[in-house]
Scaffold this motif. Structure first.
Motif, PDB file in Angstrom:
ATOM      1  N   GLU A 157      -5.659   1.298   6.526  1.00 53.82           N
ATOM      2  CA  GLU A 157      -4.313   0.749   6.738  1.00 53.82           C
ATOM      3  C   GLU A 157      -3.559   0.558   5.433  1.00 53.82           C
ATOM      4  N   TYR A 206      -2.593 -10.497  -3.701  1.00 51.47           N
ATOM      5  CA  TYR A 206      -3.379 -10.843  -2.507  1.00 51.47           C
ATOM      6  C   TYR A 206      -4.169  -9.645  -1.987  1.00 51.47           C
ATOM      7  N   THR A 224       0.009   2.040   5.021  1.00 51.13           N
ATOM      8  CA  THR A 224       1.117   1.151   4.694  1.00 51.13           C
ATOM      9  C   THR A 224       1.821   1.595   3.422  1.00 51.13           C
ATOM     10  N   GLY A 242       8.590  -3.157   4.475  1.00 52.45           N
ATOM     11  CA  GLY A 242       7.338  -2.606   3.950  1.00 52.45           C
ATOM     12  C   GLY A 242       6.700  -3.528   2.932  1.00 52.45           C
ATOM     13  N   ILE A 243       7.521  -3.956   1.969  1.00 52.13           N
ATOM     14  CA  ILE A 243       6.972  -4.758   0.862  1.00 52.13           C
ATOM     15  C   ILE A 243       6.502  -6.132   1.354  1.00 52.13           C
ATOM     16  N   VAL A 244       7.333  -6.761   2.171  1.00 50.20           N
ATOM     17  CA  VAL A 244       7.063  -8.151   2.561  1.00 50.20           C
ATOM     18  C   VAL A 244       6.085  -8.242   3.735  1.00 50.20           C
ATOM     19  N   ALA A 271      12.848  -1.117   3.429  1.00 50.02           N
ATOM     20  CA  ALA A 271      11.989  -1.259   2.249  1.00 50.02           C
ATOM     21  C   ALA A 271      11.425  -2.673   2.169  1.00 50.02           C
ATOM     22  N   ILE A 272      12.264  -3.655   2.474  1.00 47.46           N
ATOM     23  CA  ILE A 272      11.795  -5.044   2.421  1.00 47.46           C
ATOM     24  C   ILE A 272      10.709  -5.268   3.475  1.00 47.46           C
ATOM     25  N   VAL A 294       1.162   0.930  15.328  1.00 47.28           N
ATOM     26  CA  VAL A 294       1.315   1.367  13.944  1.00 47.28           C
ATOM     27  C   VAL A 294       1.680   2.848  13.898  1.00 47.28           C
ATOM     28  N   GLY A 353      10.066   3.902   2.778  1.00 46.53           N
ATOM     29  CA  GLY A 353      11.111   2.881   2.850  1.00 46.53           C
ATOM     30  C   GLY A 353      11.780   2.659   1.511  1.00 46.53           C
ATOM     31  N   VAL A 387       5.716   2.299   2.990  1.00 37.03           N
ATOM     32  CA  VAL A 387       6.531   1.611   1.985  1.00 37.03           C
ATOM     33  C   VAL A 387       7.143   2.622   1.007  1.00 37.03           C
ATOM     34  N   MET A 432     -13.700  -8.846   0.434  1.00 39.92           N
ATOM     35  CA  MET A 432     -14.295  -8.010   1.482  1.00 39.92           C
ATOM     36  C   MET A 432     -15.332  -7.041   0.918  1.00 39.92           C
ATOM     37  N   PHE A 446       4.576  -5.299   5.935  1.00 38.17           N
ATOM     38  CA  PHE A 446       3.522  -4.332   6.276  1.00 38.17           C
ATOM     39  C   PHE A 446       2.246  -4.565   5.480  1.00 38.17           C
ATOM     40  N   PHE A 447       2.406  -4.837   4.190  1.00 35.72           N
ATOM     41  CA  PHE A 447       1.199  -5.047   3.383  1.00 35.72           C
ATOM     42  C   PHE A 447       0.467  -6.298   3.850  1.00 35.72           C
ATOM     43  N   MET A 448       1.242  -7.299   4.249  1.00 35.19           N
ATOM     44  CA  MET A 448       0.622  -8.530   4.736  1.00 35.19           C
ATOM     45  C   MET A 448      -0.214  -8.234   5.986  1.00 35.19           C
ATOM     46  N   ALA A 508      -1.366  -5.261   7.023  1.00 35.96           N
ATOM     47  CA  ALA A 508      -2.461  -4.323   6.775  1.00 35.96           C
ATOM     48  C   ALA A 508      -3.620  -4.993   6.057  1.00 35.96           C
ATOM     49  N   THR A 509      -3.305  -5.897   5.151  1.00 35.19           N
ATOM     50  CA  THR A 509      -4.360  -6.551   4.381  1.00 35.19           C
ATOM     51  C   THR A 509      -5.130  -7.547   5.240  1.00 35.19           C
ATOM     52  N   PHE A 510      -4.393  -8.381   5.957  1.00 40.88           N
ATOM     53  CA  PHE A 510      -5.064  -9.489   6.645  1.00 40.88           C
ATOM     54  C   PHE A 510      -5.631  -9.100   8.011  1.00 40.88           C
ATOM     55  N   VAL A 511      -5.089  -8.021   8.581  1.00 39.18           N
ATOM     56  CA  VAL A 511      -5.669  -7.586   9.851  1.00 39.18           C
ATOM     57  C   VAL A 511      -7.093  -7.070   9.613  1.00 39.18           C
ATOM     58  N   ALA A 512      -7.322  -6.499   8.438  1.00 37.23           N
ATOM     59  CA  ALA A 512      -8.682  -6.035   8.117  1.00 37.23           C
ATOM     60  C   ALA A 512      -9.632  -7.225   8.008  1.00 37.23           C
ATOM     61  N   VAL A 513      -9.138  -8.341   7.466  1.00 34.15           N
ATOM     62  CA  VAL A 513      -9.979  -9.554   7.387  1.00 34.15           C
ATOM     63  C   VAL A 513     -10.246 -10.079   8.803  1.00 34.15           C
TER      64      VAL A 513
END
Lengths: 520, 372
Positions: free
Chosen positions: B51, B349, B55, A103-105, A100-101, A70, B62, B59, B357, A107-109, A111-116
């Motif tokens: 994160e 989401y 992120t 990031g939007i599509v 940009a795509i 990262v 980007g 973004v 969490m 990176f957030f996915m 960053a969010t789910f790796v924390a879970v």
């Protein structure tokens, strides 16, 4: 001019440094994400806590590696602006969109789910946690996809046109950019190669466990998963690698010639199975190799599926020379002519600017038409001689061959490993096999890095194939500034790599002394 | 229209980023006096969210690249040192949460905590400086025809100090430190919301909300005064002209932005004061968060709307950047607009996972167990 060269060289060095460090961590992230998701799926489907603990063991290693990937990725994205500002304007209209795509599509996915994944074991349901692991695995692939689309576009610029009024390229076909054959091949090649690294990493760590006679059953079960992922990956890597070479022959024939050290092409061109280039190979174009073992007609067959076809060499491409199926030598556009056309485009653009100032619309249109007619050769107008369009041949040649050797070795190792893991598991414990398993990790990294060296060095001098040479893409900064940031990043990345390796080794060593399967 | 839409998206991303800087604000507290368990609680709490901030920064970059490439090209390539220092601080942050408490991390926990604190201070202040440049400008020129000159092809040229001059400009620093103290205030509010079972820690954080909030309020009011009395550039009839009180004029022209600004400020102040004087209220982060998001959005919008130069050139007025002369083509903005339809799903989401969490307050026991 000296400053210009200094900035270009240091900016290239900085970008190469960042990219190469980035590619140490990213493929492991992609590969381990998939393996961890598969292991967790086994846990959820069987309800066996043993697999949960095995998953956690590999997930921890994934987490240690994830952070550095990262970190280096951030620098890469922003370096397009900080060090390649001209590039950012000249093609930002096209190149920025995938970033940009991404990031939007993606990176957030991630960053969010790796924390879970890391912190959610006791906070969310089993199913939700599993979904998070898979979404992380998908997220890292999506992330790779968009950045590879961007990279592929630099190698094969499509889906755009030049706008003389703005002095830049603008996108006119998004799907041509996103689905170009270079992009498709590059994505599957890079992701499959990452699965190989993930699989081989699992093999390497597990081999060490077996060498130490610790957690042997955990190691064997891990190898079962890792080796299958690795084998699927290496088969896909070989297939897409071949596809990439075919596409390269069409869109970057100079790169193909350089990676084979081929100065004078021929009908029924052989391929170098093993060889050493002469230090001054360009002076003996008919015999550039110090020695070599060739496969007759190999290159012609591999590229065109026809052993009697003509493959152009470096000098053929410079001269615009080709040999037809009938055996006639035909001359097309030489690089000297392309340079003249490129300079014509520059002149037409200057005329366009003058006409715009005076409001002469007819002259503007005439100039714009002249630009459009030969814009494909725009970048050649920056070259001082046709030889400037030749990439570093030695580096391309060796990078290609090292990649192929390492890939071949990994194919062999993974085939054997899958067989052992599923049918002859006692062989996995043999010392000689454990040593091979550990050494294979290095081979996988070398393979991936060599592939990128070939991809990026082999396309020089172009930052955008045929349209913009690297030295026209830079920012207006002093070489000393880039030199300083280069060394800062070299120091930081190296320090982080050392820390990561140390943490990983310590963790593996400590975990190996406990029962990984029961976490006690 | 598309340019305005994308500037709005940039504003929203900028707003999200400033809100999420509570992570950096929290990091800046790590080197302050406090017990070891308090430090571990703070790291444990922030470690679950860093994160998202990171992120959002990626973004944000980007999206700027895709929608306003001339800004990306001019500001990043020009204010080189400013951006490089920002990036360096974030690189050091990225590894520190994972590495700090791991055995074999070579440099010791203290070094990683220092990295986090370094990012906490410099990340906030320098991002504030970068945003302030949208109002107070930079020393650059843009000559597109330069690209035709192989010997000197760079189109965007910046002052030789390459961003260092922006870092020492007091107006920029005013916003920089306002952002820093805002981030610390938000961090204290976030800790109160996220961490449970530690009454002394919570009480300590309530004090920090007040002290940091007070400093932030003073700095922000000073910044607003400077901003609303500043002279900016507006593109009128084919050229840029200087306009005194331009941002005040923009605020008055777009009256609804003035209302949002006011509501945002009230929400932040409400969060600060109620949290300070209540012993049980934990919801301050949400009031402050939405307030901050609203205020930052408004600041971005008055910087770029109405033909205002959102990156004024102090060297050559006519080189200044507006959302019209620096944007991507209509085709690209349209394509990207289709992609932007995904943003609400992404937000949904993120919100869902956040709620899952954070459903139960973080405890010291949980932090101890989470040596993943």
């Amino acid at each position: 001019m000296n400053d210009l060269i200094g900035v270009v060289d240091w900016s290239r060095a900085q970008f190469a440094l960042t990219a190469m460090y980035h590619w140490l961590f990213v493929p492991l992230t992609i590969g381990l994400a998939l393996i961890v998701a598969i292991m967790e799926t086994i846990y959820v489907r069987t309800g066996n806590e043993r697999w949960k603990n095995i998953t956690k063991f590999w997930m921890t290693l994934f987490g240690i590696n994830f952070a550095v990937g990262v970190a280096t990725g951030l620098i890469l994205e922003f370096e397009f602006g900080t060090n390649w500002s001209n590039y950012s304007w000249f093609v930002g209209d096209i190149f920025g969109a995938p970033l940009a795509i991404e990031g939007i599509v993606a990176f957030f996915m991630e960053a969010t789910f790796v924390a879970v994944m890391f912190f959610g074991w006791n906070k969310v349901s089993k199913g939700f946690h599993l979904a998070s692991s898979w979404l992380t695995a998908v997220g890292v692939c999506l992330s790779a996809m968009w950045i590879l689309i961007a990279n592929a576009w630099m190698q094969y610029p499509v889906g755009m046109k030049f706008d003389p009024a703005q002095m830049r390229n603008v996108m006119d076909d998004f799907f041509a950019v996103a689905l170009s054959p270079v992009a498709v091949n590059k994505f599957f090649h890079a992701v499959a190669c990452s699965w190989v690294l993930g699989g081989v990493f699992v093999l390497g760590v597990s081999s060490w466990l077996m060498l130490k006679r610790r957690n042997i059953e955990v190691a064997k079960d891990s190898i079962k998963v890792g080796s299958v992922v690795g084998l699927v990956g290496i088969l896909a890597t070989c297939y897409t690698g071949h596809g990439s070479a075919v596409v390269v022959s069409e869109v970057q024939p100079m790169k193909l010639a350089a990676m084979e050290g081929l100065y004078e092409g021929s009908v029924g061109q052989s391929i170098v199975a093993f060889g050493v280039l002469k230090p001054d190979a360009e002076k003996t174009p008919d015999d550039p190799m110090l020695f070599s073992i060739d496969i007759p007609k190999g290159l012609s067959y591999l590229i065109y599926a026809d052993g009697d076809s003509f493959v152009p060499g470096i000098n053929d491409l410079i001269a615009g020379r080709t040999i037809t199926a009938e055996g006639d030598t035909v001359y097309g556009q030489s690089y000297e002519e392309k340079m003249a056309l490129g300079m014509n485009v520059r002149k037409a653009l200057a005329d366009y600017g003058m006409a715009k100032k005076t409001g002469d619309e007819a002259a503007m249109k005439a100039a714009a038409d002249a630009v459009a007619k030969d814009f494909d050769n725009f970048g050649y107008g920056y070259l001082e001689s046709p030889e400037d369009a030749v990439p570093p041949v030695g580096m391309s040649f060796y990078a290609f061959h090292i990649m192929v050797y390492a890939g071949g070795l990994l194919l062999l190792v993974l085939l054997v490993t899958v067989w052992f893991a599923w049918y002859r598991s006692r062989y996995l414990e043999k010392t000689w096999f454990c040593v091979i398993g550990i050494l294979s990790v290095a081979a996988a990294w070398i393979c991936g890095e060599a592939g990128w060296v070939l991809a990026e060095v082999g396309r020089q001098p172009w930052v955008i194939q045929n349209l913009m040479p690297t030295n026209a893409a830079i920012s207006g900064i002093q070489p000393s500034s880039v030199q300083l940031t280069f060394w800062i990043f070299a120091l930081v990345f190296t320090a982080l790599l050392i820390a990561e390796v140390s943490i990983m080794l310590r963790y593996i060593s400590r975990a190996s002394k406990s029962d990984i399967a029961t976490n006690h | 229209m598309l340019q305005a839409y994308w500037w709005l998206l940039i504003a929203v991303l900028g707003a999200a980023l400033v809100f999420l800087l509570f992570v950096q604000g929290g990091q800046s507290m790590l080197l302050c006096k406090g017990s070891d368990i308090e430090r571990r609680l703070m790291v444990g709490s922030l470690g679950r969210k860093w994160e998202l901030t990171y992120t959002t920064l990626v973004v944000f970059g980007g999206a700027f690249f895709a929608s306003f490439p001339l800004f990306y090209s001019t500001s990043f390539g020009g204010a080189y040192w400013l951006w490089m220092l920002i990036l360096l601080s974030f690189v050091l942050q990225a590894v520190s949460y994972e590495f700090r408490s791991r055995k074999g991390n070579i440099y010791g926990t203290g070094v990683y905590d220092f990295f986090l604190a370094f990012n906490g201070l410099f990340g906030c202040v320098l991002l504030g400086v970068a945003v302030a440049m949208l109002f107070f400008g930079g020393e650059f020129t843009v000559v597109r025809d330069n690209i035709l000159n192989p010997a000197a092809p760079v189109i965007s040229q910046w002052a030789p100090t390459h961003g260092l001059e922006a870092i020492v400009c007091w107006k920029n620093l005013l916003l920089g430190f306002a952002v820093f103290y805002l981030a610390r205030t938000l961090a204290a509010l976030y800790f109160i919301n996220d961490i449970g079972g530690e009454p002394s820690f919570t009480a300590h954080m309530r004090k920090r909300v007040f002290t940091n909030g007070l400093v932030f309020a003073v700095l922000f009011v000073a910044f607003l005064v400077v901003l609303l009395t500043a002279t900016g550039l507006r593109f009128v009839d084919g050229s840029f002209v200087a306009e005194p009180y331009i941002y005040l004029h923009n605020l008055l022209s777009y009256w609804y932005l003035a209302v949002i600004l006011l509501l945002g400020v009230v929400a932040v102040l409400y969060a600060i004061f109620r949290t300070t004087f209540s012993k049980t209220w934990r919801g301050g982060i949400w009031f402050a968060g939405f307030g901050v998001a609203g205020v930052v959005c408004v600041l971005f919008l008055i910087a770029g709307y109405g033909g205002t130069a959102y990156l004024p050139s102090l060297t050559d007025q006519q080189s200044s950047l507006t959302i019209a002369n620096s944007s991507s083509s209509e085709f690209t903005l349209t394509t990207m607009s289709y992609v932007s339809i995904l943003i609400p799903f992404v937000l949904a989401y993120i919100a869902y996972v956040w709620a899952k969490m954070n459903a139960k307050p973080l405890t010291a026991e949980e932090v101890e167990q989470d040596a993943h």
